[in-house]
Motif scaffolding. Structure first.
Motif, PDB file in Angstrom:
ATOM      1  N   ILE A  51      46.949 -11.647 -69.260  1.00 23.10           N
ATOM      2  CA  ILE A  51      47.221 -10.872 -67.857  1.00 23.10           C
ATOM      3  C   ILE A  51      46.073 -10.038 -67.502  1.00 23.10           C
ATOM      4  O   ILE A  51      45.305  -9.656 -68.323  1.00 23.10           O
ATOM      5  N   SER A  52      45.818 -10.204 -66.250  1.00 26.13           N
ATOM      6  CA  SER A  52      44.299  -9.645 -65.783  1.00 26.13           C
ATOM      7  C   SER A  52      44.481  -8.839 -64.522  1.00 26.13           C
ATOM      8  O   SER A  52      45.641  -8.744 -64.103  1.00 26.13           O
ATOM      9  N   PRO A  82      41.040  -8.193 -69.365  1.00 32.01           N
ATOM     10  CA  PRO A  82      42.528  -9.133 -69.523  1.00 32.01           C
ATOM     11  C   PRO A  82      43.079  -8.684 -70.874  1.00 32.01           C
ATOM     12  O   PRO A  82      42.451  -8.375 -72.005  1.00 32.01           O
ATOM     13  N   VAL A  83      44.310  -8.924 -71.099  1.00 34.70           N
ATOM     14  CA  VAL A  83      45.227  -8.659 -72.133  1.00 34.70           C
ATOM     15  C   VAL A  83      45.678 -10.062 -72.816  1.00 34.70           C
ATOM     16  O   VAL A  83      46.354 -10.824 -71.816  1.00 34.70           O
ATOM     17  N   ARG A  84      45.755 -10.291 -73.920  1.00 35.81           N
ATOM     18  CA  ARG A  84      46.019 -11.670 -74.311  1.00 35.81           C
ATOM     19  C   ARG A  84      47.449 -11.520 -75.382  1.00 35.81           C
ATOM     20  O   ARG A  84      47.008 -10.850 -76.220  1.00 35.81           O
ATOM     21  N   ILE A  85      48.223 -11.915 -74.882  1.00 36.16           N
ATOM     22  CA  ILE A  85      49.593 -11.986 -75.714  1.00 36.16           C
ATOM     23  C   ILE A  85      49.958 -13.449 -76.085  1.00 36.16           C
ATOM     24  O   ILE A  85      50.103 -14.201 -75.246  1.00 36.16           O
ATOM     25  N   ALA A  86      50.384 -13.249 -77.401  1.00 37.31           N
ATOM     26  CA  ALA A  86      50.781 -14.823 -77.970  1.00 37.31           C
ATOM     27  C   ALA A  86      52.176 -14.552 -78.127  1.00 37.31           C
ATOM     28  O   ALA A  86      52.792 -13.602 -78.615  1.00 37.31           O
ATOM     29  N   LEU A  87      52.867 -15.581 -77.546  1.00 35.08           N
ATOM     30  CA  LEU A  87      54.207 -15.549 -77.124  1.00 35.08           C
ATOM     31  C   LEU A  87      54.943 -16.567 -78.186  1.00 35.08           C
ATOM     32  O   LEU A  87      54.506 -17.789 -77.786  1.00 35.08           O
ATOM     33  N   ILE A  88      55.664 -16.371 -79.193  1.00 36.22           N
ATOM     34  CA  ILE A  88      56.626 -17.482 -79.759  1.00 36.22           C
ATOM     35  C   ILE A  88      57.924 -17.043 -79.672  1.00 36.22           C
ATOM     36  O   ILE A  88      58.244 -15.799 -79.456  1.00 36.22           O
ATOM     37  N   ALA A  89      58.686 -18.051 -80.088  1.00 37.00           N
ATOM     38  CA  ALA A  89      60.451 -17.727 -80.109  1.00 37.00           C
ATOM     39  C   ALA A  89      60.813 -18.670 -80.866  1.00 37.00           C
ATOM     40  O   ALA A  89      60.232 -20.196 -81.093  1.00 37.00           O
ATOM     41  N   ASP A  90      61.946 -18.743 -81.148  1.00 35.46           N
ATOM     42  CA  ASP A  90      63.104 -19.665 -81.746  1.00 35.46           C
ATOM     43  C   ASP A  90      62.306 -20.340 -82.928  1.00 35.46           C
ATOM     44  O   ASP A  90      62.361 -21.480 -83.089  1.00 35.46           O
ATOM     45  N   LEU A  91      61.935 -19.459 -83.854  1.00 33.99           N
ATOM     46  CA  LEU A  91      61.443 -20.019 -85.287  1.00 33.99           C
ATOM     47  C   LEU A  91      62.547 -20.828 -86.091  1.00 33.99           C
ATOM     48  O   LEU A  91      62.246 -21.832 -86.662  1.00 33.99           O
ATOM     49  N   HIS A  92      63.681 -20.056 -85.877  1.00 39.55           N
ATOM     50  CA  HIS A  92      65.063 -20.763 -86.351  1.00 39.55           C
ATOM     51  C   HIS A  92      64.650 -21.184 -88.050  1.00 39.55           C
ATOM     52  O   HIS A  92      64.943 -22.373 -88.285  1.00 39.55           O
TER      53      HIS A  92
END
Length: 332
Positions: free
Chosen positions: A331-332, A110-120
Motif C-alpha cells: 500500500i502506497s 509503502p507498507v508491505r502486508i503479507a496476507l495468508i488464509a485458510d491454512l486448515h
C-alpha cells in the motif's frame, strides 16, 4: 514370485498402512464426526497408492496386461492426481498487489502486508513441511506485518500449539481473525484450543479490535457465518485515517457501511476454487460465496475486497490449478 504379484503385494501393504494411519489419526483429531474424519483421512493416506499405480500403468502397457489406450489413460490420470496431491499443494507462490487508498495522498512510505488464509491445519494441510515453506517465503518478503484471514483449522489434532510453533520464526508481527472452520461452522468446537495455540505462539487475535498504525487502522472483523461480522460502529470511529478490514469471508464486504475513505478488506475463504475444473468448480463456488468472490480484487459499493486463495485444503486432499499463495499487499 512374478512382477504382478509384487505389485499386488505393494498395493496390499500400502492399503493396510493407509487404513491404519487414517484410523490412528482420527483418534487424535478434534472432531464431532469421527466416521467422516476417518473417511477424509482415508482419501489422504490411500492416495499413496497412486505412486505404485503410476508405475504399474507403465508395466501393464509394455507387458500387454492393459491395452495401449488403457495404459495411457491410467498413466495420465494417476499422473494428474499425483501432481494435485503431492506437488501443487507444496508449490507456495508469492504474488504482489499494489494498492492506493488515495493517489492524491500517498503514504509517506509503502507498507508491505503479507496476507495468508485458510491454512486448515488438521486432516490434510498445515504439516511441518508446508508451514516451513510458508514461513521462509514470508521472511524473504520482509513484510511490515502479517495478517491471517481465518480458517486456521480443519479438525486439527490435540497438539495444535506445537504444530504452530514454527510461526514464531516469522520476523514480523502476526495479526489474525478466525474463520468458519474455527467457529464450529462446520468445524468442531475448538475455540479454546485455537486461542491457546495462537496465544503461546505470539499471534494476536484482533477480532473486534483496532490496531492503530501511522497512516491507517487495521480492524479485525468476526466471521460472517458465525454471526460475528458487526461493523455498525465504524462510522462512529475517527475518520482521519483509512481502514484496512481483516475478515475471513469476502461476502462480509456487503456489510461495510459508508465511510469517509473507501476501506480495503482482506479475506480468504474461497480457496480460489481449490480444484479448478470446468463447470463443477463454478457450481461449488456459488455455495461458497453468494456474491461470486473467487480470488483477486473486487469493488463493491462501500469498499474494495481482496480475496486470497489461501494455502490449505478442505473436502479433498488436492489442489489443482490453484497453488497455495502468499499475497503481498503493498500500500502506497
Amino acid at each position: 514370485m512374478n512382477v504382478l504379484n509384487v505389485f499386488y503385494g505393494v498395493f496390499a501393504v500400502l492399503a493396510v498402512w493407509g487404513i491404519a494411519q487414517a484410523w490412528l489419526s482420527q483418534t487424535r483429531t478434534e472432531t464431532i464426526h469421527p466416521i467422516k474424519a476417518f473417511i477424509h483421512l482415508l482419501a489422504f493416506y490411500l492416495s499413496y497408492l497412486l505412486w505404485p499405480l503410476w508405475i504399474f500403468s507403465l508395466y501393464a502397457g509394455f507387458s500387454g496386461i492393459f491395452s495401449q489406450h488403457q495404459a495411457i489413460f491410467v498413466f495420465l490420470l494417476s499422473s494428474l492426481l499425483i501432481y494435485a496431491r503431492f506437488i501443487e499443494p507444496h508449490m507456495v507462490l508469492v504474488k504482489t498487489l499494489h494498492y492506493q487508498f488515495n493517489p492524491q495522498q500517498p503514504f509517506k512510505r509503502p507498507v508491505r502486508i503479507a496476507l495468508i488464509a485458510d491454512l486448515h491445519i488438521g486432516l490434510f494441510s498445515g504439516h511441518e513441511r508446508q508451514l516451513k515453506i510458508i514461513v521462509d517465503k514470508i521472511n524473504q518478503q520482509q513484510p511490515d506485518f502479517v495478517v491471517v484471514a481465518g480458517d486456521w483449522t480443519y479438525e486439527p489434532e490435540h497438539k495444535l500449539a506445537d504444530e504452530l510453533k514454527i510461526l514464531q520464526n516469522i520476523q514480523a508481527p502476526i495479526y489474525s481473525v478466525t474463520g468458519n472452520h474455527d467457529e464450529q461452522y462446520p468445524g468442531p468446537p475448538i475455540q479454546d484450543l485455537l486461542s491457546h495455540a495462537l496465544s503461546v505462539n505470539k499471534v494476536l487475535d484482533i477480532e473486534a479490535q483496532i490496531v492503530e498504525f501511522e497512516e491507517f487502522n487495521l480492524v479485525g472483523v468476526g466471521d460472517l457465518w458465525a454471526g460475528k461480522a458487526d461493523m455498525r460502529n465504524l462510522p462512529e470511529l475517527p475518520q482521519d485515517k483509512p481502514f484496512i478490514l481483516l475478515s475471513h469471508n469476502p461476502d462480509t464486504v456487503e456489510m461495510v457501511p459508508e465511510l469517509a475513505t473507501r476501506p480495503l478488506m482482506l479475506s480468504g475463504h474461497t480457496h480460489g476454487g481449490q480444484v479448478q475444473l470446468p463447470w463443477l468448480t463454478d457450481y461449488v463456488m456459488k455455495k461458497v460465496s453468494i456474491l461470486g468472490h473467487k480470488r483477486g480484487l473486487y469493488q463493491h459499493t462501500h469498499a474494495d475486497v481482496f480475496v486470497t486463495v489461501g494455502t490449505g485444503m478442505v473436502g479433498v486432499p488436492f489442489r489443482f490449478g490453484v497453488p497455495p499463495t502468499i499475497d503481498i499487499i503493498e500500500i502506497s
